[in-house]
Motif scaffolding. Sequence first.
Motif, PDB file in Angstrom:
ATOM      1  N   LYS A 136       0.849  -1.189   0.000  1.00  0.00           N
ATOM      2  CA  LYS A 136       0.000   0.000   0.000  1.00  0.00           C
ATOM      3  C   LYS A 136       0.885   1.239   0.000  1.00  0.00           C
ATOM      4  CE  LYS A 136      -4.006  -1.966   2.397  1.00  0.00           C
ATOM      5  NZ  LYS A 136      -4.886  -1.853   3.596  1.00  0.00           N
ATOM      6  N   VAL A 137       0.549   2.194  -0.861  1.00  0.00           N
ATOM      7  CA  VAL A 137       1.346   3.415  -0.990  1.00  0.00           C
ATOM      8  C   VAL A 137       0.422   4.619  -0.865  1.00  0.00           C
ATOM      9  CG1 VAL A 137       2.945   4.719  -2.436  1.00  0.00           C
ATOM     10  CG2 VAL A 137       2.959   2.211  -2.517  1.00  0.00           C
ATOM     11  N   TYR A 138       0.863   5.608  -0.075  1.00  0.00           N
ATOM     12  CA  TYR A 138       0.091   6.830   0.126  1.00  0.00           C
ATOM     13  C   TYR A 138       0.939   8.034  -0.250  1.00  0.00           C
ATOM     14  CZ  TYR A 138      -2.929   3.755   2.899  1.00  0.00           C
ATOM     15  OH  TYR A 138      -3.749   2.744   3.321  1.00  0.00           O
ATOM     16  N   ARG A 139       0.248   9.123  -0.617  1.00  0.00           N
ATOM     17  CA  ARG A 139       0.937  10.346  -1.010  1.00  0.00           C
ATOM     18  C   ARG A 139       0.676  11.463  -0.009  1.00  0.00           C
ATOM     19  NH1 ARG A 139      -0.605  10.570  -7.506  1.00  0.00           N
ATOM     20  NH2 ARG A 139       0.653   8.751  -8.157  1.00  0.00           N
ATOM     21  N   HIS A 140       1.759  12.122   0.426  1.00  0.00           N
ATOM     22  CA  HIS A 140       1.667  13.321   1.244  1.00  0.00           C
ATOM     23  C   HIS A 140       2.316  14.462   0.482  1.00  0.00           C
ATOM     24  CE1 HIS A 140       0.912  11.425   5.481  1.00  0.00           C
ATOM     25  NE2 HIS A 140       0.060  11.015   4.566  1.00  0.00           N
ATOM     26  N   TYR A 141       1.749  15.636   0.589  1.00  0.00           N
ATOM     27  CA  TYR A 141       2.118  16.740  -0.297  1.00  0.00           C
ATOM     28  C   TYR A 141       2.831  17.865   0.453  1.00  0.00           C
ATOM     29  CZ  TYR A 141      -1.271  14.190  -3.089  1.00  0.00           C
ATOM     30  OH  TYR A 141      -1.947  13.199  -3.754  1.00  0.00           O
ATOM     31  N   PRO A 142       3.608  18.688  -0.258  1.00  0.00           N
ATOM     32  CA  PRO A 142       4.222  19.859   0.383  1.00  0.00           C
ATOM     33  C   PRO A 142       3.130  20.828   0.850  1.00  0.00           C
ATOM     34  CG  PRO A 142       5.222  19.428  -1.777  1.00  0.00           C
ATOM     35  CD  PRO A 142       3.989  18.579  -1.687  1.00  0.00           C
ATOM     36  N   ILE A 143       3.410  21.517   1.952  1.00  0.00           N
ATOM     37  CA  ILE A 143       2.482  22.522   2.470  1.00  0.00           C
ATOM     38  C   ILE A 143       3.207  23.862   2.490  1.00  0.00           C
ATOM     39  CG2 ILE A 143       1.029  23.226   4.406  1.00  0.00           C
ATOM     40  CD1 ILE A 143       0.943  20.282   5.264  1.00  0.00           C
ATOM     41  N   GLU A 144       2.660  24.824   1.820  1.00  0.00           N
ATOM     42  CA  GLU A 144       3.305  26.127   1.730  1.00  0.00           C
ATOM     43  C   GLU A 144       3.461  26.741   3.122  1.00  0.00           C
ATOM     44  OE1 GLU A 144       2.736  30.430  -0.575  1.00  0.00           O
ATOM     45  OE2 GLU A 144       1.364  28.758  -0.965  1.00  0.00           O
ATOM     46  N   GLY A 145       4.670  27.228   3.408  1.00  0.00           N
ATOM     47  CA  GLY A 145       4.921  27.859   4.695  1.00  0.00           C
ATOM     48  C   GLY A 145       5.194  26.897   5.819  1.00  0.00           C
ATOM     49  N   TYR A 146       5.363  25.587   5.507  1.00  0.00           N
ATOM     50  CA  TYR A 146       5.639  24.590   6.543  1.00  0.00           C
ATOM     51  C   TYR A 146       7.029  24.841   7.113  1.00  0.00           C
ATOM     52  CZ  TYR A 146       5.977  20.025   8.816  1.00  0.00           C
ATOM     53  OH  TYR A 146       6.097  19.012   9.741  1.00  0.00           O
ATOM     54  N   PRO A 147       7.241  24.819   8.448  1.00  0.00           N
ATOM     55  CA  PRO A 147       6.271  24.439   9.478  1.00  0.00           C
ATOM     56  C   PRO A 147       5.633  25.622  10.207  1.00  0.00           C
ATOM     57  CG  PRO A 147       8.459  24.372  10.397  1.00  0.00           C
ATOM     58  CD  PRO A 147       8.618  24.872   8.987  1.00  0.00           C
ATOM     59  N   GLY A 158      -4.109  21.637   4.394  1.00  0.00           N
ATOM     60  CA  GLY A 158      -2.764  21.287   4.837  1.00  0.00           C
ATOM     61  C   GLY A 158      -2.665  19.783   5.037  1.00  0.00           C
ATOM     62  N   TYR A 159      -2.650  19.368   6.314  1.00  0.00           N
ATOM     63  CA  TYR A 159      -2.628  17.934   6.599  1.00  0.00           C
ATOM     64  C   TYR A 159      -3.837  17.222   6.003  1.00  0.00           C
ATOM     65  CZ  TYR A 159       1.154  18.536  10.034  1.00  0.00           C
ATOM     66  OH  TYR A 159       2.345  18.795  10.656  1.00  0.00           O
ATOM     67  N   GLY A 160      -4.959  17.940   5.941  1.00  0.00           N
ATOM     68  CA  GLY A 160      -6.177  17.318   5.412  1.00  0.00           C
ATOM     69  C   GLY A 160      -6.072  16.904   3.965  1.00  0.00           C
ATOM     70  N   LYS A 161      -5.158  17.534   3.225  1.00  0.00           N
ATOM     71  CA  LYS A 161      -4.966  17.198   1.813  1.00  0.00           C
ATOM     72  C   LYS A 161      -4.201  15.880   1.637  1.00  0.00           C
ATOM     73  CE  LYS A 161      -2.165  19.818  -0.529  1.00  0.00           C
ATOM     74  NZ  LYS A 161      -1.562  20.983  -1.219  1.00  0.00           N
ATOM     75  N   ASN A 162      -3.428  15.497   2.665  1.00  0.00           N
ATOM     76  CA  ASN A 162      -2.663  14.250   2.590  1.00  0.00           C
ATOM     77  C   ASN A 162      -3.586  13.040   2.638  1.00  0.00           C
ATOM     78  OD1 ASN A 162      -0.215  15.624   2.605  1.00  0.00           O
ATOM     79  ND2 ASN A 162       0.013  15.509   4.832  1.00  0.00           N
ATOM     80  N   GLU A 163      -3.177  11.997   1.994  1.00  0.00           N
ATOM     81  CA  GLU A 163      -3.940  10.756   2.059  1.00  0.00           C
ATOM     82  C   GLU A 163      -3.788  10.132   3.444  1.00  0.00           C
ATOM     83  OE1 GLU A 163      -3.444   9.655  -2.711  1.00  0.00           O
ATOM     84  OE2 GLU A 163      -2.541   8.373  -1.188  1.00  0.00           O
ATOM     85  N   PHE A 164      -4.899   9.733   4.036  1.00  0.00           N
ATOM     86  CA  PHE A 164      -4.899   9.138   5.375  1.00  0.00           C
ATOM     87  C   PHE A 164      -4.417   7.697   5.289  1.00  0.00           C
ATOM     88  CE2 PHE A 164      -7.537   6.986   8.789  1.00  0.00           C
ATOM     89  CZ  PHE A 164      -6.657   7.305   9.811  1.00  0.00           C
ATOM     90  N   VAL A 165      -3.370   7.400   6.061  1.00  0.00           N
ATOM     91  CA  VAL A 165      -2.806   6.049   6.076  1.00  0.00           C
ATOM     92  C   VAL A 165      -3.623   5.192   7.039  1.00  0.00           C
ATOM     93  CG1 VAL A 165      -0.741   4.674   6.475  1.00  0.00           C
ATOM     94  CG2 VAL A 165      -0.527   7.026   5.641  1.00  0.00           C
ATOM     95  N   GLU A 166      -4.210   4.149   6.525  1.00  0.00           N
ATOM     96  CA  GLU A 166      -5.032   3.271   7.354  1.00  0.00           C
ATOM     97  C   GLU A 166      -4.129   2.386   8.216  1.00  0.00           C
ATOM     98  OE1 GLU A 166      -7.741   1.120   4.933  1.00  0.00           O
ATOM     99  OE2 GLU A 166      -8.564   2.903   3.974  1.00  0.00           O
ATOM    100  N   THR A 167      -4.335   2.473   9.530  1.00  0.00           N
ATOM    101  CA  THR A 167      -3.566   1.667  10.477  1.00  0.00           C
ATOM    102  C   THR A 167      -4.519   0.879  11.369  1.00  0.00           C
ATOM    103  OG1 THR A 167      -3.466   3.482  12.071  1.00  0.00           O
ATOM    104  CG2 THR A 167      -1.651   3.316  10.485  1.00  0.00           C
ATOM    105  N   THR A 168      -4.008  -0.230  11.911  1.00  0.00           N
ATOM    106  CA  THR A 168      -4.882  -1.104  12.690  1.00  0.00           C
ATOM    107  C   THR A 168      -4.335  -1.466  14.069  1.00  0.00           C
ATOM    108  OG1 THR A 168      -3.863  -3.055  11.660  1.00  0.00           O
ATOM    109  CG2 THR A 168      -5.853  -2.168  10.605  1.00  0.00           C
ATOM    110  N   ARG A 169      -3.101  -1.069  14.367  1.00  0.00           N
ATOM    111  CA  ARG A 169      -2.496  -1.493  15.628  1.00  0.00           C
ATOM    112  C   ARG A 169      -2.185  -0.300  16.521  1.00  0.00           C
ATOM    113  NH1 ARG A 169       1.241  -6.747  13.924  1.00  0.00           N
ATOM    114  NH2 ARG A 169      -0.389  -7.747  12.659  1.00  0.00           N
TER     115      ARG A 169
END
Length: 494
Positions: A136-147, A158-169
């Motif tokens: 499984k591969v997810y994409r996270h994007y640059p955020i202008e003015g980070y941090p 910002g963070y909401g634009k990133n793909e949410f990585v599904e975790t179970t543990r």
Amino acid sequence: MYKIGFDNDAYLKTQSQKIAERIAKFGGKLYLEFGGKLFDDFHASRVLPGFAPDSKIRMLTKMKDKAEVIIAINASDIEKNKVRGDLGITYDMDVLRLIDAFRGYGLYVSSVVLTRFENQPSAVAYQKKLEGLGLKVYRHYPIEGYPANIPLIVSDDGYGKNEFVETTRELVVVTAPGPGSGKMAVCLSQLYHENKHNVKAGYAKFETFPIWNIPLKHPVNLAYEAATADLNDVNMIDPFHLEAYGKTTVNYNRDVEIFPVLNTTFEQILGESPYKSPTDMGVNMAGNCIIDDAATCAASNEEIIRRYYNTLCQVRKGQADQEQVYKLKLVMEQAHIKPEDRKVAVAALKEAEETNGPAVAIELQDGAIVTGKTTSLLGACASALLNALKHLAGIPDEVRLLSPMVIEPIQNLKTTQLRHKNPRLHMDEVLIALSVCALTDYNAKIALEKLSELEHCEVHASVILAQVDVDVFRRLRVNLTMEPKYQSSKLYHE
């Protein structure tokens, strides 16, 4: 001489307990940013003698039923073919190596995150490759003015634009092939999304160095500055911890500088910040497991000098800049050491001057220094290796472990059939020849049995070595340094 200074068993026990406590603090789910190397942490094993290179992964296996792993890799590093210096492989290949290694320990790797993704062609191709392998591969994007731009960062743009990585543990370990991969940003992005899903989760940081509860200018912490000269990391007193608790602890500039932003980010995501200082975020217990401070100081000083020599060679190869050398000189001044303190380097240069050719010196665990010179049959590394094995096995100097009758057919094969220009045997070729001779020759047999005793020994070469010899020394786990010059004046060096 190698001397144990670190209790590895105590480390495994106390470290896993500390992480379990932190999971409980956040109600059952923790994103743990793992800095440094999870596998093959040879820097830690060199400056904390007794620390096993696989200590951190062994500690995680104690919690493998509760843990999963996310690996972050900067898409720009894929595009640039960034290489991991200690292993000589690119970051994208190291991700595959890490996945195989994790699985070999029974740990679950849930996904790979491509950070700072901007549709780089190599990153797009890499994602397809990983997905073709069933990952499984997810994409996270640059955020202008980070941090600094917190209102934008902690928002759907910002963070909401990133793909949410599904975790179970309950324990999610976020690691990477190297620094600058975006591990912290992945953790914070996940906290944002978990909060949106009404899931309680927390964040902690596991960095072995700098060690927070030993002095700022302790050689172990100075060795960390030497190791990160290319990152401009500087160890410093944690001012937030001092203000909050009245206690002096050590952190490094990037965490101290980013903490006010992190604190505000936590408040935006969680409602309140769980931490009062960067030190609070950490869970590292290494400082509590040092059992011989003198041994760790001596080992760390050696490491600082090795880093200096290695950086000089990188500058010579065009892989580093002079600023890193200046920083390492400053670190050596703070540690009150100098390059001439490396006895094996002095011996190698003396041998090179006397023989008017490349030379190698090896310092053994009994304190003896053996040297090797370049001959018509053997390279300096191969000569030094055979001389070291003879010393360890108690074989007189005049005894030949490999006769010319054994070496010459190999040379003929190299130059005639395989078209090598250099007829001299490298270390790997010598070891294969020695293994064959050991079947019928007693001296060769007992010499070969001493090979493992070279681990932790110090080695210096008077020239930049061929990669094949560097690789053999690395596999033997000796501590190698080289003078920043080539044997010849050619422009191209194989």
